[in-house]
Enzyme design. Sequence first.
Site, PDB file in Angstrom:
ATOM      1  N   ARG A  46       1.062  -1.354  -0.009  1.00  0.00           N
ATOM      2  CA  ARG A  46       0.266   0.120   0.268  1.00  0.00           C
ATOM      3  C   ARG A  46       1.032   1.271   0.122  1.00  0.00           C
ATOM      4  O   ARG A  46       0.774   2.229  -0.366  1.00  0.00           O
ATOM      5  CB  ARG A  46      -1.314   0.083   1.123  1.00  0.00           C
ATOM      6  CG  ARG A  46      -1.854   1.636   1.045  1.00  0.00           C
ATOM      7  CD  ARG A  46      -2.993   1.011   2.093  1.00  0.00           C
ATOM      8  NE  ARG A  46      -3.100   0.370   3.728  1.00  0.00           N
ATOM      9  CZ  ARG A  46      -1.971   0.604   4.266  1.00  0.00           C
ATOM     10  NH1 ARG A  46      -1.597   0.831   4.669  1.00  0.00           N
ATOM     11  NH2 ARG A  46      -2.119   0.013   5.081  1.00  0.00           N
ATOM     12  N   TYR A  98     -16.437  17.384 -14.751  1.00  0.00           N
ATOM     13  CA  TYR A  98     -16.621  16.104 -15.566  1.00  0.00           C
ATOM     14  C   TYR A  98     -17.663  15.717 -14.143  1.00  0.00           C
ATOM     15  O   TYR A  98     -17.527  15.900 -12.495  1.00  0.00           O
ATOM     16  CB  TYR A  98     -15.217  14.947 -15.120  1.00  0.00           C
ATOM     17  CG  TYR A  98     -16.009  13.550 -14.829  1.00  0.00           C
ATOM     18  CD1 TYR A  98     -16.000  12.773 -16.484  1.00  0.00           C
ATOM     19  CD2 TYR A  98     -15.754  12.743 -13.733  1.00  0.00           C
ATOM     20  CE1 TYR A  98     -16.138  11.640 -16.022  1.00  0.00           C
ATOM     21  CE2 TYR A  98     -15.677  11.322 -13.822  1.00  0.00           C
ATOM     22  CZ  TYR A  98     -16.182  11.279 -14.803  1.00  0.00           C
ATOM     23  OH  TYR A  98     -16.889   9.256 -15.430  1.00  0.00           O
ATOM     24  N   ASP A 170      -6.964  19.071 -13.459  1.00  0.00           N
ATOM     25  CA  ASP A 170      -7.682  18.147 -14.509  1.00  0.00           C
ATOM     26  C   ASP A 170      -7.081  17.767 -15.985  1.00  0.00           C
ATOM     27  O   ASP A 170      -7.599  18.513 -16.658  1.00  0.00           O
ATOM     28  CB  ASP A 170      -8.868  17.728 -13.959  1.00  0.00           C
ATOM     29  CG  ASP A 170      -9.462  16.073 -14.521  1.00  0.00           C
ATOM     30  OD1 ASP A 170      -8.623  15.579 -15.258  1.00  0.00           O
ATOM     31  OD2 ASP A 170     -10.977  15.523 -14.532  1.00  0.00           O
ATOM     32  N   LYS A 195      -8.107   7.276 -19.293  1.00  0.00           N
ATOM     33  CA  LYS A 195      -8.167   7.912 -20.885  1.00  0.00           C
ATOM     34  C   LYS A 195      -7.175   7.648 -21.328  1.00  0.00           C
ATOM     35  O   LYS A 195      -7.209   6.423 -21.966  1.00  0.00           O
ATOM     36  CB  LYS A 195      -8.816   9.086 -20.417  1.00  0.00           C
ATOM     37  CG  LYS A 195      -9.644   9.076 -19.664  1.00  0.00           C
ATOM     38  CD  LYS A 195     -11.251   7.692 -20.218  1.00  0.00           C
ATOM     39  CE  LYS A 195     -12.239   7.875 -18.085  1.00  0.00           C
ATOM     40  NZ  LYS A 195     -12.349   9.947 -17.200  1.00  0.00           N
TER      41      LYS A 195
HETATM   42  C1  LIG Z   1     -12.958   9.775 -16.284  1.00  0.00           C
HETATM   43  C2  LIG Z   1     -12.975  11.026 -15.791  1.00  0.00           C
HETATM   44  C3  LIG Z   1     -12.521  11.437 -14.720  1.00  0.00           C
HETATM   45  C4  LIG Z   1     -12.398  10.446 -13.138  1.00  0.00           C
HETATM   46  O1  LIG Z   1     -11.628   8.645 -13.663  1.00  0.00           O
HETATM   47  P1  LIG Z   1     -12.277   7.438 -13.308  1.00  0.00           P
HETATM   48  O2  LIG Z   1     -10.690   5.975 -13.735  1.00  0.00           O
HETATM   49  O3  LIG Z   1     -13.019   7.090 -13.805  1.00  0.00           O
HETATM   50  O4  LIG Z   1     -12.063   7.252 -11.909  1.00  0.00           O
HETATM   51  C5  LIG Z   1     -12.249  12.579 -13.664  1.00  0.00           C
HETATM   52  N1  LIG Z   1     -12.148  13.656 -14.971  1.00  0.00           N
HETATM   53  C6  LIG Z   1     -12.331  13.624 -16.103  1.00  0.00           C
HETATM   54  C7  LIG Z   1     -12.050  14.193 -16.924  1.00  0.00           C
HETATM   55  C8  LIG Z   1     -13.289  11.993 -16.078  1.00  0.00           C
HETATM   56  O5  LIG Z   1     -12.400  12.021 -18.247  1.00  0.00           O
END
Ligand SMILES: *Cc1c(COP(=O)(O)O)cnc(C)c1O
Length: 379
Positions: A46, A98, A170, A195
């Site tokens: 962890r 998001y 982000d 992504k």
């Molecule tokens: C998918 C996404 C998230 C969340 O990420 P997860 O890996 O699904 O928890 C946060 N911000 C954006 C812009 C996203 O596309």
Amino acid sequence: MKFNTKTIHGGQEHDPAYGAVMPPIYQTSTYAQTTPGGHKGFEYSRTHNPTRKALENAFASIENGTYGLAFASGLAAIDAVIKLLKPGDEVISTNDLYGGTYRLFTKVFEDFGVKFHFIGMENADKVESYVNENTKLIWAETPTNPMMNIIDIKALASVAKKHDILLGVDNTFATPYLQQPLDLGADIVMHSATKYLGGHSDVVMGALVVKDEALADRLYFIQNASGAVCGPQDSFLVLRGIKTLHVRMQRHCENGKKVAEYLANHPKIEKVYWPGFESHPNHEVAKAQMKDFGGMISFVTKGNDYDEAIRIVENMKIFTLAESLGGVESLSGHPASMTHASIPKEEREKTGVVDALIRLSVGIEDADDLIADLEQAIG
Ligand SMILES: *Cc1c(COP(=O)(O)O)cnc(C)c1O
């Protein structure tokens, strides 16, 4: 080292045990000690794991940061950032955030006494007007989802610096190939590595990168204390994904441009949202802070008919109708019935999420096939 080299070598060393060129998957929860505390830097997975460490070093390298942290998901990474705050603290964020982030902020952290303001962030003066003595964090996303608004990171950074507030960005949609928020003055950059960084729609993961040592120490503390870490197998997959990030992004951008231009010239299409168009309201900011314009596109058909939008996404054959984005394969989505279905119609329409809005994550297939697929689906 330039970006296209960093994706492959950044933060990487050959494995000290046998010289393996790829970091081995250290599928272990614990590490032998010769005497209590006598270990090689790894005690319990962890806290530290060598495969995760290699990935965290790669995250730091590609974002021009110093410290990288890997989490079990993008939301787990954001969760760790909000845990820097205390009850009474305030956060300023975007109004087309998001959906999962919005849910985490409003349905989890508001109950812990953190206050969130959701506003349009295209104008930094407007952002500054929401700052008070309790403001501790500005949390931005650019391009935004699904409306592809562009927020000026440098302008936000100057507001944040002036008032001694943290700025988190982000960077999931843009990736460090297109923009590097730490270089533009942000304190924290975050990714859903699910992504583009992973890039193959086969793993869920989150990342944070920072430059400041004290901030990194606090985030490592939270990562270990809360425990939302990712496993070694997933770490290996994302490390492998990052090695082709630059070539994939190059093609995503090329295909994105072709698809956006095709849609913009289609007689049945009312509007195309893509920051590469000169007519995009924030095109100049996009040009200044991004290297290219990416493969995320939203569009609306003439007449704004809900059923027609559903028919189009159902008819696509190469574009798969699915949540998520950023993989090598093209995906489509219908925000009004999918990601934004829980938001009342009047609310979502205020930010542009109308019934006929369709979002595309343009993949790296042959652009001719993608355009032919859109042609037959739109009809
Ligand atoms: C998918 C996404 C998230 C969340 O990420 P997860 O890996 O699904 O928890 C946060 N911000 C954006 C812009 C996203 O596309």
